[in-house]
Design a protein around this motif. Structure first.
Motif, PDB file in Angstrom:
ATOM      1  N   VAL A   1      -3.427  13.904   9.986  1.00  0.00           N
ATOM      2  CA  VAL A   1      -2.972  13.529   8.641  1.00  0.00           C
ATOM      3  C   VAL A   1      -1.638  12.795   8.726  1.00  0.00           C
ATOM      4  N   MET A   2      -0.748  13.255   9.601  1.00  0.00           N
ATOM      5  CA  MET A   2       0.537  12.571   9.751  1.00  0.00           C
ATOM      6  C   MET A   2       0.345  11.127  10.216  1.00  0.00           C
ATOM      7  N   ILE A   3      -0.574  10.928  11.154  1.00  0.00           N
ATOM      8  CA  ILE A   3      -0.786   9.602  11.729  1.00  0.00           C
ATOM      9  C   ILE A   3      -1.375   8.648  10.688  1.00  0.00           C
ATOM     10  N   PHE A   4      -2.368   9.085   9.960  1.00  0.00           N
ATOM     11  CA  PHE A   4      -3.101   8.155   9.094  1.00  0.00           C
ATOM     12  C   PHE A   4      -2.572   8.119   7.653  1.00  0.00           C
ATOM     13  N   ILE A   5      -2.245   9.277   7.097  1.00  0.00           N
ATOM     14  CA  ILE A   5      -1.663   9.297   5.747  1.00  0.00           C
ATOM     15  C   ILE A   5      -0.135   9.176   5.830  1.00  0.00           C
ATOM     16  N   GLY A   6       0.464   9.977   6.695  1.00  0.00           N
ATOM     17  CA  GLY A   6       1.925  10.021   6.776  1.00  0.00           C
ATOM     18  C   GLY A   6       2.520   8.664   7.108  1.00  0.00           C
ATOM     19  N   PHE A   7       2.225   8.160   8.292  1.00  0.00           N
ATOM     20  CA  PHE A   7       2.748   6.845   8.679  1.00  0.00           C
ATOM     21  C   PHE A   7       2.227   5.757   7.746  1.00  0.00           C
ATOM     22  N   GLY A   8       0.946   5.820   7.413  1.00  0.00           N
ATOM     23  CA  GLY A   8       0.344   4.769   6.595  1.00  0.00           C
ATOM     24  C   GLY A   8       1.025   4.614   5.244  1.00  0.00           C
ATOM     25  N   PHE A   9       1.194   5.728   4.537  1.00  0.00           N
ATOM     26  CA  PHE A   9       1.771   5.624   3.200  1.00  0.00           C
ATOM     27  C   PHE A   9       3.292   5.506   3.225  1.00  0.00           C
ATOM     28  N   LEU A  10       3.936   6.068   4.233  1.00  0.00           N
ATOM     29  CA  LEU A  10       5.398   5.903   4.337  1.00  0.00           C
ATOM     30  C   LEU A  10       5.761   4.421   4.264  1.00  0.00           C
ATOM     31  N   MET A  11       4.907   3.573   4.825  1.00  0.00           N
ATOM     32  CA  MET A  11       5.216   2.136   4.893  1.00  0.00           C
ATOM     33  C   MET A  11       4.755   1.348   3.665  1.00  0.00           C
ATOM     34  N   THR A  12       4.158   2.048   2.678  1.00  0.00           N
ATOM     35  CA  THR A  12       3.723   1.327   1.476  1.00  0.00           C
ATOM     36  C   THR A  12       4.877   1.054   0.512  1.00  0.00           C
ATOM     37  N   PHE A  13       6.104   1.364   0.904  1.00  0.00           N
ATOM     38  CA  PHE A  13       7.219   1.164  -0.032  1.00  0.00           C
ATOM     39  C   PHE A  13       7.405  -0.299  -0.423  1.00  0.00           C
ATOM     40  N   LEU A  14       6.994  -1.230   0.441  1.00  0.00           N
ATOM     41  CA  LEU A  14       7.141  -2.653   0.108  1.00  0.00           C
ATOM     42  C   LEU A  14       6.238  -3.011  -1.067  1.00  0.00           C
ATOM     43  N   GLN A  15       6.730  -3.848  -1.965  1.00  0.00           N
ATOM     44  CA  GLN A  15       6.025  -4.088  -3.225  1.00  0.00           C
ATOM     45  C   GLN A  15       4.679  -4.765  -3.071  1.00  0.00           C
ATOM     46  N   ARG A  16       4.551  -5.676  -2.089  1.00  0.00           N
ATOM     47  CA  ARG A  16       3.293  -6.417  -1.949  1.00  0.00           C
ATOM     48  C   ARG A  16       2.746  -6.289  -0.535  1.00  0.00           C
ATOM     49  N   TYR A  17       2.949  -5.150   0.095  1.00  0.00           N
ATOM     50  CA  TYR A  17       2.474  -5.009   1.465  1.00  0.00           C
ATOM     51  C   TYR A  17       1.753  -3.671   1.651  1.00  0.00           C
ATOM     52  N   GLY A  18       1.283  -3.106   0.548  1.00  0.00           N
ATOM     53  CA  GLY A  18       0.613  -1.813   0.616  1.00  0.00           C
ATOM     54  C   GLY A  18      -0.717  -1.855   1.349  1.00  0.00           C
ATOM     55  N   PHE A  19      -1.498  -2.915   1.126  1.00  0.00           N
ATOM     56  CA  PHE A  19      -2.786  -3.026   1.817  1.00  0.00           C
ATOM     57  C   PHE A  19      -2.557  -3.091   3.323  1.00  0.00           C
ATOM     58  N   SER A  20      -1.598  -3.919   3.718  1.00  0.00           N
ATOM     59  CA  SER A  20      -1.336  -4.084   5.147  1.00  0.00           C
ATOM     60  C   SER A  20      -0.737  -2.817   5.744  1.00  0.00           C
ATOM     61  N   SER A  21       0.148  -2.169   5.005  1.00  0.00           N
ATOM     62  CA  SER A  21       0.793  -0.968   5.538  1.00  0.00           C
ATOM     63  C   SER A  21      -0.251   0.089   5.860  1.00  0.00           C
ATOM     64  N   VAL A  22      -1.050   0.433   4.876  1.00  0.00           N
ATOM     65  CA  VAL A  22      -2.080   1.448   5.113  1.00  0.00           C
ATOM     66  C   VAL A  22      -3.188   0.882   6.003  1.00  0.00           C
ATOM     67  N   GLY A  23      -3.568  -0.369   5.756  1.00  0.00           N
ATOM     68  CA  GLY A  23      -4.726  -0.936   6.433  1.00  0.00           C
ATOM     69  C   GLY A  23      -4.486  -1.250   7.898  1.00  0.00           C
ATOM     70  N   PHE A  24      -3.363  -1.851   8.224  1.00  0.00           N
ATOM     71  CA  PHE A  24      -3.100  -2.151   9.641  1.00  0.00           C
ATOM     72  C   PHE A  24      -2.750  -0.877  10.396  1.00  0.00           C
ATOM     73  N   ASN A  25      -2.061   0.042   9.710  1.00  0.00           N
ATOM     74  CA  ASN A  25      -1.814   1.355  10.293  1.00  0.00           C
ATOM     75  C   ASN A  25      -3.147   1.987  10.729  1.00  0.00           C
ATOM     76  N   PHE A  26      -4.126   1.882   9.852  1.00  0.00           N
ATOM     77  CA  PHE A  26      -5.464   2.437  10.080  1.00  0.00           C
ATOM     78  C   PHE A  26      -6.112   1.742  11.289  1.00  0.00           C
ATOM     79  N   LEU A  27      -6.057   0.427  11.306  1.00  0.00           N
ATOM     80  CA  LEU A  27      -6.697  -0.341  12.382  1.00  0.00           C
ATOM     81  C   LEU A  27      -6.062  -0.047  13.738  1.00  0.00           C
ATOM     82  N   ILE A  28      -4.742  -0.169  13.835  1.00  0.00           N
ATOM     83  CA  ILE A  28      -4.143  -0.007  15.157  1.00  0.00           C
ATOM     84  C   ILE A  28      -4.169   1.448  15.599  1.00  0.00           C
ATOM     85  N   ALA A  29      -4.167   2.377  14.655  1.00  0.00           N
ATOM     86  CA  ALA A  29      -4.286   3.781  15.049  1.00  0.00           C
ATOM     87  C   ALA A  29      -5.686   4.065  15.590  1.00  0.00           C
ATOM     88  N   ALA A  30      -6.718   3.507  14.923  1.00  0.00           N
ATOM     89  CA  ALA A  30      -8.092   3.732  15.388  1.00  0.00           C
ATOM     90  C   ALA A  30      -8.298   3.143  16.786  1.00  0.00           C
TER      91      ALA A  30
END
Lengths: 458, 458, 458
Positions: free
Chosen positions: B66-95
């Motif tokens: 949960v820390m790896i995929f939700i924790g890191f992923g959502f921590l980086m969604t703070f940017l106003q227009r980079y939420g898809f990439s934050s969660v999405g690239f986090n997901f891709l490179i973690a997988a």
């Protein structure tokens, strides 16, 4: 269909209260604590408190529970104005289904002196059955009233329990993660229901049948939770020991491989090489569905990865090319694309399970054969026959899902359930008190316009 | 750098498919179920199913997951227009990373007859290694293409495994929660990469390098999950029994103390005495990082609290005063401030670990010494020598991180990976199909303006 | 009350640092690892590492931890401009309270040679006590400064520990899930505090005391997590074995039934038959509160469902009809409606507990009686006397909550804590640096208007 028809003031309270009162009465008459939850029975034996099944199933149960309520609930919040209904109706029908499933599965899993015995394992099974209902909910999302959904859940849970009983008990198939019982059944049942409920003028609600920026982020919460806890889902009710451990690990690798093929296929097929959130939110989960049957078998890590890899490809292709065809030619309006996430990957999982079972050997399974394929271990049947059982089970599941969906679809067409008109689907506002925001801004814009126009006119 | 250069239509599918196919082949050749996941091997011994490692590691694994995929992923969604990439690239490179890490760590953790054996412990280790990659991702967030990130992950995982092997196996250091192996390594590797990828005109994207109200709330989901599950992270691979229990508790108190010092420092240093979300989202976590090495030792509860307290102070000061200097003077553009959350607190954790090891005594550890410092327990070395090992390990980690980051940074500069131009960093739109919303409103506003202007002109 | 008065530049750092330094000193003097977390003590006995309490309590602890930080934190984000404060102050006061509770509960739960022994059980208890503070926070939400909240937490934790000691140790009552100790106490304490802090001009902030679309979705994250993990909450510190298992299952069914009655009642009572998010977010949880005392008893599954069913009805009726009366007649401004979620359902839970205890019999409990009602099992008292204990405990809890809330309320009125003026309650902007968004749009609209007006004037 007017506002009065969709008014829930009486319909929803009546169905909620009647269903819950029936449930309470049936639980009172039929349900008892099992050996591990009853104070007297548990203490009538001599064992360590730590041997209680609670400690070996409850963490898995909680992960499954999160998938059902957060995972499915938020996955469906991608629609711009249907977030309250997605999470809220998911919550309602899941809370009902898990109670009703306790009874239905209890009947078929065997009574004890006329009583249904319940504990953490029955709780997991009830959540599983609920998952199947929520898959069907995905197909009809945005186009049904909460009363319709409760009626659908009532019938679907019942049919699920019958189908599951035939597969696991009568046919002796294995399906720990439910590629067949949960995913294939839930998807094709839902697809048939949505076919029967076909709305010719749904394009009038088309502008609401899409996402906005933040709704897609809410949906990613659902996706990621489903993805993370799928290993717990598939392993939640397998035999203890190596079986549970192996199932979780196979699913973990299947999902990881699926994620890479999903991203690759999404960039390859989507507009301008840009990734499509619909694919990421859904297809990346297909690896969990496809590992549902064979996950507990000796699928091997690389075998799991191949399955996941293929599942991701199939699923993205389905979203891109098959869904539009299903909608135009077969009139199947599948809001969440459950055919691509649960339908086809479920069938893939069933096939992989049949093949893996057919090639099972004592060389590979050793004494562990008795946990995975007890009838093969006892020498009653050959592995190839087990593979046959699995294949027949898939066919039976199709039959139940399609026939069941057909009948239930027609029941849901009865004009008493407060279904929304074609023009205001995908809209929370019909069933929920909705506070302003987007409207707020638009309202202000309209106000500005009106004001300026007045000034210009004068 | 044009739109064509950042187009992922071919680049992303090619790298995803090639990497996954290589992984599948290598898994097929090299990877086997371990004793606890293999049906035959597990059942060739005589033990209770409940003794399977699954039951004593899997809940910890899920928290880490949960820390790896939700924790890191959502921590980086703070940017106003980079939420898809934050969660999405986090997901891709973690997988990707968790698969690749299984192989790399498998090599170094020891082969069994030429085969890598995997189970829940290797899954946790793979997630840990992935965490390190995600820390580096935080440093380059918003300025890299998904292809660059996959390439970076490939190299970083490899170097991580080598560094970890040197620290834990050759040097005999202890680092259960990875203050050195995960945090210090990930942070300084990422900082060096972002230094090499320095963008002189990044100020042209400056207006997007900030948060909006709801993006900060999404980021708090990440923060809180990381905070809650950090006790599970630090204790996930310690020895069983008191060690695991103590590590979790030390981390719990370190984080609690860190939260109070973070709030105090944020109000003290920020504008007008108002709290700054950046501090709360990040610095409040530094207590977990700083307890990563010494958490499993007899740090004592109040010792843990002192460590957390200091970590919070250092981290806020870093955000407030050091990060601007690093950016201006050293040209290190550290998007998430990983130097403040993982870099300095990681070093603090390494130092605390060295000191705590150096003062270890049999009076305090009793027979538990063999779990925490086996070489000291065997009498091979003195506690002070263990402290020395820890200190050397920190130096080695710095060397690997900085040298590795240097080389990988230059590799990532190759003009084939589709990196975004300086003018459109921190923007989902380059790599994702983005639905309207903020744009929607602005568009409407523009429309109103245009319309009114026309009327006025006429 | 000016901007200067609410400035936290010095006030918040001073209280955070002083409190944390006092905590560290007291922990240094008073707190030790317990048998299960101390390396020497654990290894001085002969037992399996797997017997460590960690493996049988830690998963429950983590679920409780999620409820405290995500559940309570996000449940309160429903306010449109108070999300930072809801999650952020929840985070701050929880991090403080769990440390302070460790000491306060440690005193009363018994010292070991002058020392407080801590481990996973004390961590769960500390989180429980924290939950009580967060319930009170819900009553005063939006109307208090973080300094006020820390002062309130300090006193409330202390009183909680005293009340808990009287109930569980002196009176010998049972209250595993805290219907009395946590919910009734926290709710009525908070209601009394908010009564004393009555704001006659709060209607000036009324336009901010409501939700927007996405803030309601964030709040649903809190709701669903609380709902899902409530079975873990109620069962976290019961006796091991059947007790823990049964408590979790009773709570699961109580919550499911509660959800159906909540939806029914919401549609029945709300405007136009539309569901009200306030009810769903809160009343659906009342089933967990009401099963807090009797959950560990032989309540039976259908008994649990009846309790949940009634709790949902009472709670919705409270929101609809009682809260407005409390505000108008008794001047109790209960922001989150904690009286409806924790107050009345807590009292219901206490009564159900007293009745269930009074009818306990050896027929039903067998040898399990010693875990649930040890004094009854020993023959010291009759079940009816146990029921009496439970009833007296409820009365004592009321006394402590109301008297404590009265005194603490007056302390919080001291004009040094930086409380916000009536005109800017429910607003993050006072204590947080807030980025634009809603303002952004409004600002643009204003700009459009101004621009057009100018043109028209010229």
């Amino acid at each position: 269909m007017t506002g009065a028809a969709t008014n829930m003031r009486l319909k929803l309270p009546i169905i909620c209260f009647i269903l819950e009162i029936i449930l309470i009465i049936l639980f009172g008459v039929l349900v008892e604590y099992d050996e591990d939850t009853d104070a007297r029975k548990w203490h009538s034996h001599n064992h360590s408190e730590y041997d209680n099944e609670f400690y070996y199933r409850y963490p898995s149960f909680q992960d499954v529970h999160v998938m059902i309520f957060i995972g499915f609930g938020f996955l469906m919040t991608f629609l711009q104005r249907y977030g309250f209904s997605s999470v809220g109706f998911n919550f309602l029908i899941a809370a009902f289904s898990l109670q009703w499933a306790t009874l239905m599965q209890g009947f078929f899993h065997g009574l004890h002196g006329g009583k249904i015995h319940i504990g953490v394992e029955s709780m997991i099974n009830a959540d599983f059955c609920t998952g199947s209902v929520l898959i069907s909910f995905g197909a009809v999302l945005g186009k049904t009233s909460p009363v319709q959904l409760l009626v659908m859940a009532m019938f679907e849970v019942t049919l699920f329990a019958v189908n599951e009983f035939i597969l696991l008990t009568i046919l002796g198939a294995k399906d720990a993660g439910g590629s067949m019982t949960i995913h294939t059944f839930g998807a094709y049942f839902g697809l048939m229901v949505t076919r029967i409920l076909y709305r010719p003028h749904l394009d009038k609600s088309k502008h609401k049948n899409c996402s906005v920026y933040h709704s897609d982020l809410f949906a990613m919460i659902g996706t990621i939770y489903l993805w993370m806890f799928w290993p717990s889902f598939n392993s939640a009710i397998t035999a203890h020991g190596d079986d549970q451990h192996r199932t979780a690990m196979n699913t973990y690798y299947s999902l990881a491989a699926c994620t890479l093929s999903t991203y690759g296929m999404s960039a390859l097929t989507a507009h301008d090489g840009k990734l499509d959130m619909v694919h990421i939110q859904n297809a990346a989960l297909a690896g969990g569905v496809a590992a549902g049957t064979a996950g507990e078998m000796m699928l091997t890590p690389y075998g799991s990865m191949i399955v996941g890899f293929l599942a991701g490809i199939i699923s993205v292709l389905g979203f891109k090319y098959l869904s539009p065809i299903l909608e135009e030619k077969l009139k199947i309006q599948d809001t969440c694309g459950v055919h691509n996430l649960h339908g086809m990957p479920g069938v893939l999982g069933a096939i992989v399970g049949a093949v893996t079972a057919a090639v099972a050997s004592t060389d590979v399974y050793g004494n562990g054969m008795k946990d995975v394929f007890p009838d093969v271990a006892k020498g009653d049947i050959q592995p190839s026959a087990q593979g046959g059982r699995q294949a027949i089970s898939l066919a039976v599941t199709f039959g139940f899902a399609l026939l069941g969906g057909l009948i239930v679809g027609f029941i849901l067409k009865l004009p008493v359930f407060g279904t929304p008109p074609d023009t205001i689907c995908f809209e929370d506002n019909i069933y929920w008190e909705v506070p302003g925001e987007e409207e707020g801004h638009e309202g202000q814009l309209t106000a500005v316009r009106a004001e300026e126009s007045q000034k210009l006119d004068s």
